[in-house]
Write a protein that holds these residues in place. Sequence first.
Motif, PDB file in Angstrom:
ATOM      1  N   MET A  52       0.815  -1.198   0.000  1.00  0.00           N
ATOM      2  CA  MET A  52       0.000   0.000   0.000  1.00  0.00           C
ATOM      3  C   MET A  52       0.856   1.259   0.000  1.00  0.00           C
ATOM      4  SD  MET A  52      -2.921   1.257  -0.143  1.00  0.00           S
ATOM      5  CE  MET A  52      -4.117   2.382   0.412  1.00  0.00           C
ATOM      6  N   ASP A  53       1.978   1.225   0.722  1.00  0.00           N
ATOM      7  CA  ASP A  53       2.825   2.416   0.767  1.00  0.00           C
ATOM      8  C   ASP A  53       3.365   2.785  -0.606  1.00  0.00           C
ATOM      9  OD1 ASP A  53       4.150   1.867   4.071  1.00  0.00           O
ATOM     10  OD2 ASP A  53       2.516   3.136   3.395  1.00  0.00           O
ATOM     11  N   MET A  54       3.719   1.758  -1.417  1.00  0.00           N
ATOM     12  CA  MET A  54       4.237   2.041  -2.761  1.00  0.00           C
ATOM     13  C   MET A  54       3.142   2.676  -3.618  1.00  0.00           C
ATOM     14  SD  MET A  54       6.850   2.061  -4.724  1.00  0.00           S
ATOM     15  CE  MET A  54       8.038   0.939  -4.060  1.00  0.00           C
ATOM     16  N   LEU A  55       1.921   2.192  -3.476  1.00  0.00           N
ATOM     17  CA  LEU A  55       0.806   2.777  -4.226  1.00  0.00           C
ATOM     18  C   LEU A  55       0.579   4.231  -3.801  1.00  0.00           C
ATOM     19  CD1 LEU A  55      -1.554   2.617  -6.187  1.00  0.00           C
ATOM     20  CD2 LEU A  55      -2.933   1.683  -4.326  1.00  0.00           C
ATOM     21  N   ARG A  56       0.591   4.474  -2.503  1.00  0.00           N
ATOM     22  CA  ARG A  56       0.417   5.835  -1.999  1.00  0.00           C
ATOM     23  C   ARG A  56       1.544   6.744  -2.483  1.00  0.00           C
ATOM     24  NH1 ARG A  56       0.145   7.755   3.853  1.00  0.00           N
ATOM     25  NH2 ARG A  56       2.050   6.574   3.805  1.00  0.00           N
ATOM     26  N   PHE A  57       2.783   6.231  -2.465  1.00  0.00           N
ATOM     27  CA  PHE A  57       3.939   6.988  -2.949  1.00  0.00           C
ATOM     28  C   PHE A  57       3.727   7.380  -4.412  1.00  0.00           C
ATOM     29  CE2 PHE A  57       8.142   7.135  -4.975  1.00  0.00           C
ATOM     30  CZ  PHE A  57       8.758   8.101  -4.204  1.00  0.00           C
ATOM     31  N   ARG A  58       3.319   6.408  -5.220  1.00  0.00           N
ATOM     32  CA  ARG A  58       3.124   6.691  -6.649  1.00  0.00           C
ATOM     33  C   ARG A  58       1.975   7.682  -6.870  1.00  0.00           C
ATOM     34  NH1 ARG A  58       5.100   1.012  -8.617  1.00  0.00           N
ATOM     35  NH2 ARG A  58       7.031   1.680  -9.617  1.00  0.00           N
ATOM     36  N   LEU A  59       0.935   7.600  -6.069  1.00  0.00           N
ATOM     37  CA  LEU A  59      -0.169   8.557  -6.193  1.00  0.00           C
ATOM     38  C   LEU A  59       0.294   9.975  -5.870  1.00  0.00           C
ATOM     39  CD1 LEU A  59      -3.155   6.539  -4.684  1.00  0.00           C
ATOM     40  CD2 LEU A  59      -2.793   7.166  -7.087  1.00  0.00           C
ATOM     41  N   VAL A  60       1.143  10.117  -4.866  1.00  0.00           N
ATOM     42  CA  VAL A  60       1.710  11.430  -4.530  1.00  0.00           C
ATOM     43  C   VAL A  60       2.565  11.935  -5.691  1.00  0.00           C
ATOM     44  CG1 VAL A  60       3.352  12.617  -3.011  1.00  0.00           C
ATOM     45  CG2 VAL A  60       1.597  11.129  -2.034  1.00  0.00           C
ATOM     46  N   VAL A  61       3.346  11.046  -6.292  1.00  0.00           N
ATOM     47  CA  VAL A  61       4.196  11.428  -7.423  1.00  0.00           C
ATOM     48  C   VAL A  61       3.342  11.857  -8.613  1.00  0.00           C
ATOM     49  CG1 VAL A  61       5.871  10.575  -9.106  1.00  0.00           C
ATOM     50  CG2 VAL A  61       6.168  10.039  -6.684  1.00  0.00           C
ATOM     51  N   VAL A  62       2.289  11.110  -8.913  1.00  0.00           N
ATOM     52  CA  VAL A  62       1.400  11.464 -10.025  1.00  0.00           C
ATOM     53  C   VAL A  62       0.730  12.813  -9.757  1.00  0.00           C
ATOM     54  CG1 VAL A  62      -0.761  10.844 -11.193  1.00  0.00           C
ATOM     55  CG2 VAL A  62       1.010   9.122 -10.855  1.00  0.00           C
ATOM     56  N   ALA A  63       0.264  13.029  -8.536  1.00  0.00           N
ATOM     57  CA  ALA A  63      -0.350  14.316  -8.194  1.00  0.00           C
ATOM     58  C   ALA A  63       0.648  15.461  -8.378  1.00  0.00           C
ATOM     59  CB  ALA A  63      -0.877  14.288  -6.763  1.00  0.00           C
ATOM     60  N   GLY A  64       1.885  15.244  -7.961  1.00  0.00           N
ATOM     61  CA  GLY A  64       2.925  16.249  -8.152  1.00  0.00           C
ATOM     62  C   GLY A  64       3.203  16.512  -9.617  1.00  0.00           C
ATOM     63  N   ALA A  65       3.216  15.444 -10.418  1.00  0.00           N
ATOM     64  CA  ALA A  65       3.464  15.590 -11.854  1.00  0.00           C
ATOM     65  C   ALA A  65       2.337  16.372 -12.522  1.00  0.00           C
ATOM     66  CB  ALA A  65       3.637  14.221 -12.503  1.00  0.00           C
ATOM     67  N   VAL A  66       1.096  16.072 -12.161  1.00  0.00           N
ATOM     68  CA  VAL A  66      -0.048  16.783 -12.743  1.00  0.00           C
ATOM     69  C   VAL A  66       0.004  18.270 -12.365  1.00  0.00           C
ATOM     70  CG1 VAL A  66      -2.573  17.005 -12.663  1.00  0.00           C
ATOM     71  CG2 VAL A  66      -1.519  14.748 -12.930  1.00  0.00           C
ATOM     72  N   ALA A  67       0.279  18.555 -11.108  1.00  0.00           N
ATOM     73  CA  ALA A  67       0.376  19.952 -10.666  1.00  0.00           C
ATOM     74  C   ALA A  67       1.523  20.671 -11.368  1.00  0.00           C
ATOM     75  CB  ALA A  67       0.555  20.009  -9.148  1.00  0.00           C
ATOM     76  N   THR A  68       2.666  20.017 -11.475  1.00  0.00           N
ATOM     77  CA  THR A  68       3.831  20.612 -12.147  1.00  0.00           C
ATOM     78  C   THR A  68       3.527  20.879 -13.611  1.00  0.00           C
ATOM     79  OG1 THR A  68       5.316  19.474 -10.629  1.00  0.00           O
ATOM     80  CG2 THR A  68       6.278  20.278 -12.687  1.00  0.00           C
ATOM     81  N   LEU A  69       2.892  19.926 -14.268  1.00  0.00           N
ATOM     82  CA  LEU A  69       2.535  20.089 -15.679  1.00  0.00           C
ATOM     83  C   LEU A  69       1.559  21.253 -15.857  1.00  0.00           C
ATOM     84  CD1 LEU A  69       2.848  18.990 -18.544  1.00  0.00           C
ATOM     85  CD2 LEU A  69       0.970  17.421 -18.050  1.00  0.00           C
ATOM     86  N   ALA A  70       0.571  21.352 -14.982  1.00  0.00           N
ATOM     87  CA  ALA A  70      -0.407  22.439 -15.087  1.00  0.00           C
ATOM     88  C   ALA A  70       0.254  23.800 -14.927  1.00  0.00           C
ATOM     89  CB  ALA A  70      -1.505  22.246 -14.035  1.00  0.00           C
ATOM     90  N   VAL A  71       1.112  23.938 -13.929  1.00  0.00           N
ATOM     91  CA  VAL A  71       1.799  25.220 -13.716  1.00  0.00           C
ATOM     92  C   VAL A  71       2.732  25.517 -14.890  1.00  0.00           C
ATOM     93  CG1 VAL A  71       3.441  26.456 -12.238  1.00  0.00           C
ATOM     94  CG2 VAL A  71       1.611  25.107 -11.205  1.00  0.00           C
ATOM     95  N   GLY A  72       3.467  24.502 -15.342  1.00  0.00           N
ATOM     96  CA  GLY A  72       4.391  24.698 -16.460  1.00  0.00           C
ATOM     97  C   GLY A  72       3.685  25.101 -17.740  1.00  0.00           C
ATOM     98  N   LEU A  73       2.565  24.431 -18.045  1.00  0.00           N
ATOM     99  CA  LEU A  73       1.809  24.804 -19.247  1.00  0.00           C
ATOM    100  C   LEU A  73       1.221  26.201 -19.106  1.00  0.00           C
ATOM    101  CD1 LEU A  73      -0.010  21.470 -20.152  1.00  0.00           C
ATOM    102  CD2 LEU A  73       1.831  22.594 -21.415  1.00  0.00           C
ATOM    103  N   GLY A  74       0.778  26.540 -17.905  1.00  0.00           N
ATOM    104  CA  GLY A  74       0.259  27.890 -17.674  1.00  0.00           C
ATOM    105  C   GLY A  74       1.308  28.944 -17.934  1.00  0.00           C
ATOM    106  N   ILE A  75       2.498  28.714 -17.441  1.00  0.00           N
ATOM    107  CA  ILE A  75       3.596  29.662 -17.669  1.00  0.00           C
ATOM    108  C   ILE A  75       3.943  29.739 -19.145  1.00  0.00           C
ATOM    109  CG2 ILE A  75       6.088  29.991 -17.306  1.00  0.00           C
ATOM    110  CD1 ILE A  75       5.633  29.101 -14.414  1.00  0.00           C
ATOM    111  N   THR A  76       3.948  28.578 -19.812  1.00  0.00           N
ATOM    112  CA  THR A  76       4.282  28.535 -21.240  1.00  0.00           C
ATOM    113  C   THR A  76       3.232  29.275 -22.070  1.00  0.00           C
ATOM    114  OG1 THR A  76       5.424  26.430 -20.988  1.00  0.00           O
ATOM    115  CG2 THR A  76       4.684  26.988 -23.195  1.00  0.00           C
ATOM    116  N   LEU A  77       1.961  29.047 -21.765  1.00  0.00           N
ATOM    117  CA  LEU A  77       0.896  29.646 -22.577  1.00  0.00           C
ATOM    118  C   LEU A  77       0.717  31.132 -22.300  1.00  0.00           C
ATOM    119  CD1 LEU A  77      -1.701  26.731 -22.420  1.00  0.00           C
ATOM    120  CD2 LEU A  77      -0.178  27.339 -24.308  1.00  0.00           C
ATOM    121  N   VAL A  78       0.879  31.547 -21.046  1.00  0.00           N
ATOM    122  CA  VAL A  78       0.718  32.961 -20.707  1.00  0.00           C
ATOM    123  C   VAL A  78       1.967  33.743 -21.102  1.00  0.00           C
ATOM    124  CG1 VAL A  78       0.429  34.599 -18.800  1.00  0.00           C
ATOM    125  CG2 VAL A  78      -0.923  32.503 -18.863  1.00  0.00           C
TER     126      VAL A  78
END
Length: 129
Positions: free
Chosen positions: A1-27
């Motif tokens: 379960m810990d590995m699954l939780r770890f990966r979910l945190v990583v995916v959430a971080g990746a999605v947030a990073t991608l959103a901020v990065g695309l926002g900066i790129t587009l604006v």
Amino acid sequence: MDMLRFRLVVVAGAVATLAVGLGITLVGFGKAGEYAGGVLYACLVGLLILLVLPRLRPVPFVLATAGLCWAVEFFQLTPWPAEWAERSFLSRLVFGTTFNAPDLLPYVLGAILVGGIHAVIRPGFPVPA
């Protein structure tokens, strides 16, 4: 379960990073936006590395992240990334188009930033060596 939780945190971080990065790129925020984009690109690359290699310890993780970002930047010295970018917006985002030496420093800073976060959250997720 810990590995699954770890990966979910990583995916959430990746999605947030991608959103901020695309926002900066587009604006667009000029030079500051370019450097922030480089830092965020390295953070995203690092998070993707963690998805594939979750047991990677922080120091090798930082080196792998910066190394992969640098490899992509130096790959821009070939004609392929610019050709691919003409056909695909996604390719432009992933590989860029032209080599720019000042991009190398933000990649290192982003790798160190995401490596520091990895070092802090790693003890909370006991990942076997």
